[in-house]
Design a protein around this motif. Structure first.
Motif, PDB file in Angstrom:
ATOM      1  N   LEU A  41       0.863  -1.170   0.000  1.00  0.00           N
ATOM      2  CA  LEU A  41       0.000   0.000   0.000  1.00  0.00           C
ATOM      3  C   LEU A  41       0.901   1.222   0.000  1.00  0.00           C
ATOM      4  CD1 LEU A  41      -3.344   0.624   1.749  1.00  0.00           C
ATOM      5  CD2 LEU A  41      -1.589   2.405   1.775  1.00  0.00           C
ATOM      6  N   ARG A  42       0.934   1.908  -1.148  1.00  0.00           N
ATOM      7  CA  ARG A  42       1.678   3.162  -1.258  1.00  0.00           C
ATOM      8  C   ARG A  42       0.726   4.324  -0.983  1.00  0.00           C
ATOM      9  NH1 ARG A  42       3.408   2.844  -7.264  1.00  0.00           N
ATOM     10  NH2 ARG A  42       1.939   1.105  -7.326  1.00  0.00           N
ATOM     11  N   PHE A  43       1.247   5.402  -0.434  1.00  0.00           N
ATOM     12  CA  PHE A  43       0.380   6.541  -0.131  1.00  0.00           C
ATOM     13  C   PHE A  43       1.133   7.849  -0.311  1.00  0.00           C
ATOM     14  CE2 PHE A  43       2.646   5.588   3.719  1.00  0.00           C
ATOM     15  CZ  PHE A  43       2.877   6.814   4.323  1.00  0.00           C
ATOM     16  N   GLN A  44       0.373   8.922  -0.506  1.00  0.00           N
ATOM     17  CA  GLN A  44       0.937  10.254  -0.624  1.00  0.00           C
ATOM     18  C   GLN A  44       0.939  10.939   0.741  1.00  0.00           C
ATOM     19  OE1 GLN A  44       2.281  10.540  -3.686  1.00  0.00           O
ATOM     20  NE2 GLN A  44       0.914  11.972  -4.714  1.00  0.00           N
ATOM     21  N   PHE A  45       1.971  11.682   1.025  1.00  0.00           N
ATOM     22  CA  PHE A  45       1.935  12.591   2.159  1.00  0.00           C
ATOM     23  C   PHE A  45       1.134  13.827   1.739  1.00  0.00           C
ATOM     24  CE2 PHE A  45       5.690  10.070   3.347  1.00  0.00           C
ATOM     25  CZ  PHE A  45       5.358   9.780   4.664  1.00  0.00           C
ATOM     26  N   PRO A  46       0.500  14.509   2.699  1.00  0.00           N
ATOM     27  CA  PRO A  46      -0.368  15.637   2.350  1.00  0.00           C
ATOM     28  C   PRO A  46       0.298  16.711   1.494  1.00  0.00           C
ATOM     29  CG  PRO A  46      -0.786  14.979   4.602  1.00  0.00           C
ATOM     30  CD  PRO A  46       0.400  14.169   4.134  1.00  0.00           C
ATOM     31  N   TYR A  47       1.574  17.046   1.762  1.00  0.00           N
ATOM     32  CA  TYR A  47       2.215  18.096   0.972  1.00  0.00           C
ATOM     33  C   TYR A  47       2.333  17.704  -0.494  1.00  0.00           C
ATOM     34  CZ  TYR A  47       6.729  15.658   0.605  1.00  0.00           C
ATOM     35  OH  TYR A  47       7.724  14.757   0.304  1.00  0.00           O
ATOM     36  N   MET A  48       2.624  16.431  -0.744  1.00  0.00           N
ATOM     37  CA  MET A  48       2.743  15.956  -2.117  1.00  0.00           C
ATOM     38  C   MET A  48       1.371  15.921  -2.779  1.00  0.00           C
ATOM     39  SD  MET A  48       4.968  14.956  -4.408  1.00  0.00           S
ATOM     40  CE  MET A  48       6.434  14.654  -3.402  1.00  0.00           C
ATOM     41  N   GLU A  49       0.365  15.525  -2.030  1.00  0.00           N
ATOM     42  CA  GLU A  49      -1.003  15.497  -2.551  1.00  0.00           C
ATOM     43  C   GLU A  49      -1.444  16.906  -2.971  1.00  0.00           C
ATOM     44  OE1 GLU A  49      -4.611  13.091  -3.130  1.00  0.00           O
ATOM     45  OE2 GLU A  49      -2.494  12.674  -2.933  1.00  0.00           O
ATOM     46  N   ALA A  50      -1.003  17.920  -2.217  1.00  0.00           N
ATOM     47  CA  ALA A  50      -1.395  19.301  -2.502  1.00  0.00           C
ATOM     48  C   ALA A  50      -0.485  19.982  -3.521  1.00  0.00           C
ATOM     49  CB  ALA A  50      -1.412  20.108  -1.206  1.00  0.00           C
ATOM     50  N   GLY A  51       0.552  19.260  -3.989  1.00  0.00           N
ATOM     51  CA  GLY A  51       1.452  19.837  -4.974  1.00  0.00           C
ATOM     52  C   GLY A  51       2.484  20.790  -4.394  1.00  0.00           C
ATOM     53  N   ARG A  52       2.730  20.682  -3.095  1.00  0.00           N
ATOM     54  CA  ARG A  52       3.740  21.538  -2.476  1.00  0.00           C
ATOM     55  C   ARG A  52       5.097  20.833  -2.475  1.00  0.00           C
ATOM     56  NH1 ARG A  52      -0.514  21.845   1.371  1.00  0.00           N
ATOM     57  NH2 ARG A  52       0.693  20.533   2.803  1.00  0.00           N
ATOM     58  N   ARG A  53       6.166  21.594  -2.397  1.00  0.00           N
ATOM     59  CA  ARG A  53       7.513  21.029  -2.390  1.00  0.00           C
ATOM     60  C   ARG A  53       8.029  20.755  -0.989  1.00  0.00           C
ATOM     61  NH1 ARG A  53      11.445  23.639  -7.009  1.00  0.00           N
ATOM     62  NH2 ARG A  53      10.212  23.018  -8.834  1.00  0.00           N
ATOM     63  N   ARG A  54       7.633  21.578  -0.049  1.00  0.00           N
ATOM     64  CA  ARG A  54       8.170  21.454   1.315  1.00  0.00           C
ATOM     65  C   ARG A  54       7.491  20.301   2.044  1.00  0.00           C
ATOM     66  NH1 ARG A  54      11.018  24.815   4.651  1.00  0.00           N
ATOM     67  NH2 ARG A  54      10.734  24.523   6.901  1.00  0.00           N
ATOM     68  N   PRO A  55       8.257  19.327   2.528  1.00  0.00           N
ATOM     69  CA  PRO A  55       7.655  18.194   3.243  1.00  0.00           C
ATOM     70  C   PRO A  55       6.873  18.627   4.473  1.00  0.00           C
ATOM     71  CG  PRO A  55       9.903  17.672   2.621  1.00  0.00           C
ATOM     72  CD  PRO A  55       9.710  19.142   2.343  1.00  0.00           C
ATOM     73  N   ASP A  56       5.900  17.817   4.836  1.00  0.00           N
ATOM     74  CA  ASP A  56       5.071  18.096   6.000  1.00  0.00           C
ATOM     75  C   ASP A  56       5.890  18.050   7.286  1.00  0.00           C
ATOM     76  OD1 ASP A  56       2.552  18.133   4.547  1.00  0.00           O
ATOM     77  OD2 ASP A  56       2.808  15.966   4.351  1.00  0.00           O
TER      78      ASP A  56
END
Length: 223
Positions: free
Chosen positions: A60-75
């Motif tokens: 099960l792969r998943f996106q972190f919220p910052y990547m889901e929102a198209g942001r560069r800075r990690p959560d």
């Protein structure tokens, strides 16, 4: 390649995407978080997942919220850990009775171990780090591994010998300090993404398939 199914996970007040792959006669499941600079569909994870699928390990792969929102800075860690917990809970619900493991590439692996150190994913049997980011490039140190002492489960470190974010001698020191439940698998010539020099004659696909094989073999011993 595998035929992964898209899912949506709830993380706090937001929804993040996930990809669920269930091979026939599945023997284990690995929850995978992506690295800081690339999402869950990056070729690195796609190739590793394919190798695991052929070895009957679901993912099960998943996106972190910052990547889901198209942001560069990690959560921040607190946000990233919530995403890890949501993914682990979803995987547990999709695979009752199947041994469950968690980890990821670089940032994804470190956030997973942070969740484990906080006692929030005790349902998993072990952690898999695909290039643990032990320190910033060229600045060797052990601070990022301090929380691992609070993780009471088996751990697999897959590390390249040319990884600028993890001096191999320091990784081996960390594993030694953790005791017999920590194991290091070395990718000879590999950098942080396990790319090896062309002169070694090892195509990327072969190297990453070897990584999948090492994860499978470790899970088999850990169960």
């Amino acid at each position: 390649m595998t035929d992964s199914h898209s899912l949506s996970l709830t993380e706090g007040r937001a929804a993040v995407s996930a990809l669920w792959d269930r091979p026939p006669e599945m023997t284990a499941v690995l929850v995978l978080g992506h690295g800081a600079g690339a999402g869950m569909r990056h070729r690195f994870l796609e190739t590793v997942v394919d190798g695991l699928h052929r070895r009957r390990i679901g993912t099960l792969r998943f996106q972190f919220p910052y990547m889901e929102a198209g942001r560069r800075r990690p959560d921040p860690p607190a946000v990233a850990v919530r995403a890890v917990v949501a993914a682990v809970e979803a995987a547990a619900g999709l695979s009752p009775g199947v041994p469950l493991y968690a980890g990821g590439k670089s940032f994804g692996g470190r956030m997973t171990s942070t969740a484990a150190a906080e006692g929030r994913i005790d349902v998993v049997r072990g952690l898999v780090f695909l290039g643990f980011p032990l320190h910033p490039p060229g600045r060797p140190g052990l601070e990022r591994a301090e929380h691992l002492a609070r993780v009471a489960m088996p751990m697999l470190f897959v590390q390249g010998t040319r990884d600028r974010l993890a001096d191999l001698a320091l990784v081996q020191q960390v594993a030694s300090d953790l005791g017999p439940h920590a194991h290091v698998h070395v990718v000879e010539g590999g950098d942080h993404s396990f790319a090896v020099p062309q002169r070694m004659g090892r195509p990327e696909g072969d190297v990453l398939d070897g990584v999948a094989g090492a994860v499978h073999d470790w899970m088999t011993r850990a169960r």
